[in-house]
Motif scaffolding. Structure first.
Motif, PDB file in Angstrom:
ATOM      1  N   LYS A 377       0.843  -1.204   0.000  1.00  0.00           N
ATOM      2  CA  LYS A 377       0.000   0.000   0.000  1.00  0.00           C
ATOM      3  C   LYS A 377       0.881   1.257   0.000  1.00  0.00           C
ATOM      4  N   CYS A 379       3.896   1.569  -1.110  1.00  0.00           N
ATOM      5  CA  CYS A 379       4.553   1.715  -2.420  1.00  0.00           C
ATOM      6  C   CYS A 379       3.581   2.253  -3.475  1.00  0.00           C
ATOM      7  N   GLN A 380       2.325   1.898  -3.335  1.00  0.00           N
ATOM      8  CA  GLN A 380       1.326   2.426  -4.275  1.00  0.00           C
ATOM      9  C   GLN A 380       1.128   3.931  -4.058  1.00  0.00           C
ATOM     10  N   ARG A 383       3.848   5.993  -5.476  1.00  0.00           N
ATOM     11  CA  ARG A 383       3.704   6.343  -6.892  1.00  0.00           C
ATOM     12  C   ARG A 383       2.811   7.573  -7.064  1.00  0.00           C
TER      13      ARG A 383
ATOM     14  N   LEU B  45      -3.323   5.779   5.407  1.00  0.00           N
ATOM     15  CA  LEU B  45      -3.166   5.429   3.993  1.00  0.00           C
ATOM     16  C   LEU B  45      -4.373   4.658   3.459  1.00  0.00           C
ATOM     17  N   SER B  46      -5.157   4.047   4.379  1.00  0.00           N
ATOM     18  CA  SER B  46      -6.327   3.304   3.892  1.00  0.00           C
ATOM     19  C   SER B  46      -7.355   4.229   3.241  1.00  0.00           C
ATOM     20  N   GLU B  47      -7.249   5.534   3.526  1.00  0.00           N
ATOM     21  CA  GLU B  47      -8.161   6.502   2.864  1.00  0.00           C
ATOM     22  C   GLU B  47      -7.883   6.639   1.370  1.00  0.00           C
ATOM     23  N   VAL B  48      -6.644   6.332   0.967  1.00  0.00           N
ATOM     24  CA  VAL B  48      -6.235   6.622  -0.406  1.00  0.00           C
ATOM     25  C   VAL B  48      -6.664   5.488  -1.333  1.00  0.00           C
ATOM     26  N   ASN B  49      -7.306   5.853  -2.413  1.00  0.00           N
ATOM     27  CA  ASN B  49      -7.709   4.859  -3.395  1.00  0.00           C
ATOM     28  C   ASN B  49      -6.505   4.483  -4.262  1.00  0.00           C
ATOM     29  N   THR B  50      -6.073   3.234  -4.156  1.00  0.00           N
ATOM     30  CA  THR B  50      -4.888   2.812  -4.906  1.00  0.00           C
ATOM     31  C   THR B  50      -5.225   1.681  -5.877  1.00  0.00           C
ATOM     32  N   ILE B  53      -3.076   0.885  -9.096  1.00  0.00           N
ATOM     33  CA  ILE B  53      -1.818   1.641  -9.038  1.00  0.00           C
ATOM     34  C   ILE B  53      -0.666   0.650  -8.847  1.00  0.00           C
ATOM     35  N   GLU B  54       0.276   0.717  -9.751  1.00  0.00           N
ATOM     36  CA  GLU B  54       1.453  -0.161  -9.670  1.00  0.00           C
ATOM     37  C   GLU B  54       2.346   0.301  -8.514  1.00  0.00           C
ATOM     38  N   PRO B  55       2.728  -0.595  -7.600  1.00  0.00           N
ATOM     39  CA  PRO B  55       3.613  -0.165  -6.500  1.00  0.00           C
ATOM     40  C   PRO B  55       4.936   0.386  -7.042  1.00  0.00           C
TER      41      PRO B  55
END
Lengths: 487, 98
Positions: A377, A379-380, A383, B45-50, B53-55
């Motif tokens: 997470k 690392c995402q 980006r 960070l759980s708020e962020v929509n990923t 998204i490539e790490p």
């Protein structure tokens, strides 16, 4: 010899032209280093014999009519995390307390080839983990501007040595702000180069996707010259970049006409002390007056920088620090009766509190069942932070921000609360995560006379733009105070 | 990632064992509290929509370069072993394994 006022370039030129002897310059620098130790503690090792011998060799080469190099006879201090062949390298850790490397880092080799004389290995936060230099196994470094305050970290000793006029330049490393923040707290110049610009070979690894070596110096020109010397592709570091090294030291302070400067609104928020805000605004005004076009930009992911960094860096650290096992080198516990006990005790006794904390955090975040939720997470989101910068650099050339929210804090103020210490890095972490370069240079003082810096950021491998803008700010600064600590 | 800390003393002991780190009882208590606080903080960070998204695992995503595999003069065995806490000739010495 007016040692205080000699820049890197002037020293090298004067020694090469036989106006000064390397031996006298180096002896003066060594005297200052020794004299300052009890007040500042900026060195872990002072290499007197080696430095004097090297200086003598340089004087011989010069008198024999030989050109030595761009750093001819210049005394420099090197952070004690860069390996120096035959000279103790500790990373400020008990676990490497007696480690004598059998080879040198590429940066040290490059400095020596250019004629620099390493007078000592500077103090730091253990394994470069910290923002105050309070995490050193060899004691805290004091800020020459106020001996009750921290010099910043982790390159605290390198910053204090330059600020106290012991050497005109030093080498630091920056993983999340460790060059820029202490430069800011000590009123000097620090450059964190683009990730890949400078070889990491022979640098004790902390977080390998972030670590970068860079110069700290009295002036932008000195820092630029040091950067020029240490940059470049190194076949011993596969992550070093094959990008041409510009003549950074030739960049002069003229105007910055047409330079597009961005002010990220997320970096100019409540919580920044009034003196910092005022000084940074003055730096922005200097750029504006010199022809820059200034506009507000947005880097919306800024607020997540600390969370991302304090997952990724500990994860990488937990892997990198697994090499300290008490067997091949470093501290070994004397009480262990089995191999496993030997590992555990050597590491438990050898590491200080901060590396242990980060090993624990990193091991947890990489452990089965948590890897995706934490490391992946982070690392995402990393980006997304980089994409913020990519987008910004389509609109502007240079981004201007404060380095920290306030000036150097008091020794002990944040040392018992790791999270409060981590929050100090809010403005320096996102650029590190994106791998872009940054410069920190003085732009004013608080009412009590403590230095305040400004951070300039550019796109990958565009250090030249930072040096150009930095030269302009430096040349037009209203007031330059003299450091109160005299030697 | 939940905002509730998953860290208790048992977890700390398990992590310390994975990390081959001997901790004192005092350190176990300290890290239980501190890691809990840090993990609560990073749970933002759980708020962020990923989604999709490539790490990003390295700072500059350049291509891997290759070089010739040439034999070069490197450190001697004595140099390599020069920092070993205990050695026997050109071997590292460790406590009995069996």
């Amino acid at each position: 010899m007016d040692f205080d006022k000699l820049s890197v370039k002037t020293i090298a030129e004067k020694i090469q032209n036989k106006e000064l002897k390397a031996q006298e310059v180096v002896a003066e620098s060594l005297n200052r280093a020794k004299k300052s130790q009890k007040d500042l503690n900026s060195f872990i090792t002072i290499c007197e014999a080696e430095a004097l011998k090297k200086a003598e060799q340089i004087d011989k080469q010069v008198s024999g009519g030989k050109g030595v190099g761009p750093l001819c006879g210049v005394p420099v201090a090197v952070k004690d995390i860069l390996l120096t062949k035959g000279i103790k390298t500790t990373a400020a850790s008990k676990i490497l307390g007696n480690f004598i490397p059998p080879y040198s880092s590429t940066v040290v080799e490059k400095l020596e080839r250019a004629g620099a004389v390493i007078i000592g290995k500077t103090n730091l936060d253990e394994f470069a983990m910290g923002a105050s230099n309070e995490n050193s196994a060899f004691g805290v470094v004091k800020n020459p501007w106020d001996l009750t305050r921290v010099p910043g970290g982790s390159s605290g000793g390198s910053a204090a040595a330059v600020a106290a006029k012991i050497t005109p330049a030093s080498i630091g490393t920056d993983t999340g702000g460790s060059i820029r923040e202490p430069a800011n707290f000590c009123g000097i110049v620090g450059i964190k180069p683009t990730y890949g610009r400078v070889s990491r070979f022979g640098v004790v690894a902390f977080a390998s996707s972030l670590d970068q070596v860079g110069p700290m110096a009295d002036t932008v020109e000195s820092a630029a010259l040091m950067l020029e010397v240490i940059s470049g592709k190194d076949e011993k570091d596969s992550t070093s970049a094959n990008v041409a090294v510009e003549e950074f030291s030739k960049i002069k302070a003229k105007d910055v006409k047409g330079l597009r400067v961005g002010l990220p609104k997320e970096y100019f928020v409540d919580g920044i002390e009034a003196d910092v805000k005022k000084s940074v605004e003055e730096a922005i005004k200097i750029l504006k007056d010199a022809g820059a076009q200034v506009k507000e930009i947005s880097l919306p992911m800024t607020k997540h920088g600390i969370a991302v960094y304090y997952l990724i860096a500990p994860c990488e650290a937990s892997a990198n620090l697994s090499r300290y096992d008490g067997i091949r080198f470093g501290y070994r516990s004397s009480d262990a009766t089995s191999l496993e006990e030997l590992y555990k005790r050597s590491r438990g006794e050898g590491f200080g509190a901060e590396p242990k904390r980060r090993i624990m955090l990193g091991t947890f975040a990489l452990s089965s069942g948590y890897y995706d939720a934490y490391y992946k997470k982070a690392c995402q989101v990393r980006r997304l932070i980089k994409e913020d910068f990519d987008k910004a650099f389509t609109q502007v050339d240079v981004i201007v921000t404060p380095v920290t929210t306030g000036p150097a804090f008091k020794i002990g103020d944040k040392s018992s609360d790791p999270l409060a210490m981590y929050l100090n890095d809010i403005f320096t972490l996102p650029p590190s995560l994106a791998g872009i370069p940054g410069i920190s240079l003085n732009c004013g003082y608080t009412k009590q006379g403590l230095p305040i810096g400004v951070q300039l950021l550019s796109n990958h491998f565009e250090e030249a733009k930072l040096i150009q803008a930095g030269c302009v700010i430096e040349a037009n600064q209203k007031e330059v105070k003299k450091v109160p600590y005299g030697l | 990632m939940s905002s509730q800390s998953q860290i208790d003393k048992k977890t700390i002991q398990k992590i310390a064992s994975l990390a081959q780190l001997a901790l004192t009882a005092k350190e176990e208590d300290l890290y239980t509290t501190q890691l809990g606080q840090i993990l609560n903080y990073v749970s933002q960070l759980s708020e962020v929509n990923t989604e999709n998204i490539e790490p990003m695992v390295t700072a500059t995503e350049m291509l891997v370069t290759f070089r010739e595999d040439e034999v070069k003069k490197m450190l001697t065995p004595d140099e390599v072993l020069s920092n070993a806490p205990e050695r026997s000739g050109h071997l590292f010495k460790v406590p009995p394994v069996l």
